[in-house]
Scaffold this active site. Structure first.
Site, PDB file in Angstrom:
ATOM      1  N   GLY A  33       0.823  -1.209   0.000  1.00  0.00           N
ATOM      2  CA  GLY A  33       0.000   0.000   0.000  1.00  0.00           C
ATOM      3  C   GLY A  33       0.852   1.252   0.000  1.00  0.00           C
ATOM      4  CG  ASP A  86       1.055  -4.356   6.142  1.00  0.00           C
ATOM      5  OD1 ASP A  86       0.843  -3.580   5.194  1.00  0.00           O
ATOM      6  OD2 ASP A  86       0.739  -5.552   6.127  1.00  0.00           O
ATOM      7  N   GLY A 100      -7.325  -3.733   1.421  1.00  0.00           N
ATOM      8  CA  GLY A 100      -7.722  -2.808   0.359  1.00  0.00           C
ATOM      9  C   GLY A 100      -6.937  -3.057  -0.912  1.00  0.00           C
ATOM     10  CD  GLU A 107      -1.179  -6.368   3.312  1.00  0.00           C
ATOM     11  OE1 GLU A 107      -0.728  -5.315   2.856  1.00  0.00           O
ATOM     12  OE2 GLU A 107      -2.393  -6.531   3.567  1.00  0.00           O
TER      13      GLU A 107
HETATM   14  C1  5RP Z   1      -3.212  -3.931   1.267  1.00  0.00           C
HETATM   15  C2  5RP Z   1      -3.472  -3.266   2.565  1.00  0.00           C
HETATM   16  C3  5RP Z   1      -2.961  -1.870   2.716  1.00  0.00           C
HETATM   17  O1  5RP Z   1      -2.023  -1.855   3.752  1.00  0.00           O
HETATM   18  C4  5RP Z   1      -4.122  -0.960   3.021  1.00  0.00           C
HETATM   19  O2  5RP Z   1      -5.045  -1.044   1.929  1.00  0.00           O
HETATM   20  C5  5RP Z   1      -3.692   0.489   3.244  1.00  0.00           C
HETATM   21  O3  5RP Z   1      -3.225   1.052   2.042  1.00  0.00           O
HETATM   22  P1  5RP Z   1      -2.786   2.595   1.966  1.00  0.00           P
HETATM   23  O4  5RP Z   1      -1.593   2.758   2.859  1.00  0.00           O
HETATM   24  O5  5RP Z   1      -2.474   2.798   0.511  1.00  0.00           O
HETATM   25  O6  5RP Z   1      -3.961   3.412   2.427  1.00  0.00           O
HETATM   26  O7  5RP Z   1      -4.059  -3.808   3.471  1.00  0.00           O
HETATM   27  O8  5RP Z   1      -3.837  -5.180   1.197  1.00  0.00           O
END
Ligand code: 5RP
Length: 227
Positions: A33, A86, A100, A107
């Site tokens: 992300g 993460d 997301g 993860e």
């Molecule tokens: C991916 C994830 C990401 O860590 C999460 O969607 C957050 O993303 P961002 O830092 O772009 O807002 O869980 O699977």
């Protein structure tokens, strides 16, 4: 990479704060992300300056980002992460919704294996109660039966569509993703257990009680919450 809330500056502050916690000689889980990517870039700058680390990527995307940043990589089969950094889609206390970017299966594997799991986020991700849709990775053939089971649990599942590809999102593991609305999740641990018990579910995006620190980038600095 998908666009989520928060400014680039807030994400950068959170990522750099978490990168600061990485010690020389350690193995680092590298999240997926836009916010985790800021930590990967910062770690790359520190590797250029002599920091000795090895990274374990959680997705195709984070592997590419680590390669571009010059971070040596290792697999989870070869090393255990001392620390993982993460992002999250929603944060309530130390409970998270992730996935997301459809990377939550790897993860969770890497974040849970780490001695310390640091979450990096901007303030738009904070909530009193988790209430965002929960991403659920499912075996392709299982999608109709898993969706029926999710409805029985009181959820409203939607198969995630791809962008710039006809049909659904296909994960790095070759599976599909269902985003399931449950409204306000009063008991994340109970829902996590229910989801894990559905045949055909590969992994769900509820990360209950796994995080050790939350680094939230703000307009002026970083708020860090530790257990
Ligand atoms: C991916 C994830 C990401 O860590 C999460 O969607 C957050 O993303 P961002 O830092 O772009 O807002 O869980 O699977």
């Amino acid at each position: 990479m998908k666009r989520t809330g928060g400014t680039d500056e807030q994400k950068r502050r959170a990522g750099e704060s978490a990168a600061d916690a990485v010690d020389d000689g350690t193995v680092v889980g590298l999240g997926t992300g836009s916010t985790a990517a800021t930590a990967i870039r910062e770690l790359g700058r520190r590797v250029d300056s002599g920091l000795d680390i090895r990274g374990i990527p959680t997705s195709y995307e984070s592997r590419q980002a680590a390669r571009e940043a010059g971070i040596p990589l290792v697999s989870l089969a070869e090393a255990t992460p001392d620390i993982a950094i993460d992002g999250a889609d929603q944060v309530a206390g130390f409970d998270l919704i992730k996935g997301g970017g459809a990377a939550h299966a790897r993860e969770k594997l890497v974040d849970a294996a780490a001695d310390r799991f640091l979450v990096v986020a901007d303030g738009t991700k904070l909530a009193a109660t988790l209430d965002a849709p929960v991403p659920i990775e499912v075996l392709p053939d299982a999608e109709p039966v898993v969706s029926a089971d999710l409805e029985t649990l009181g959820g409203s599942p939607t198969l995630r569509d791809a962008e710039r590809k006809d049909g659904p999102v296909v994960t790095d593991n070759g599976n599909l993703v269902v985003d399931c609305e449950f409204g306000a999740i009063a008991d994340p641990a109970a829902l996590a257990a229910d989801l894990a018990g559905i045949p055909g579910v590969v992994e769900h995006g509820l990360f209950v009680d796994l995080a050790d620190e939350i680094h939230v980038g703000t307009e002026t600095g970083v708020d860090v919450t530790e257990r």
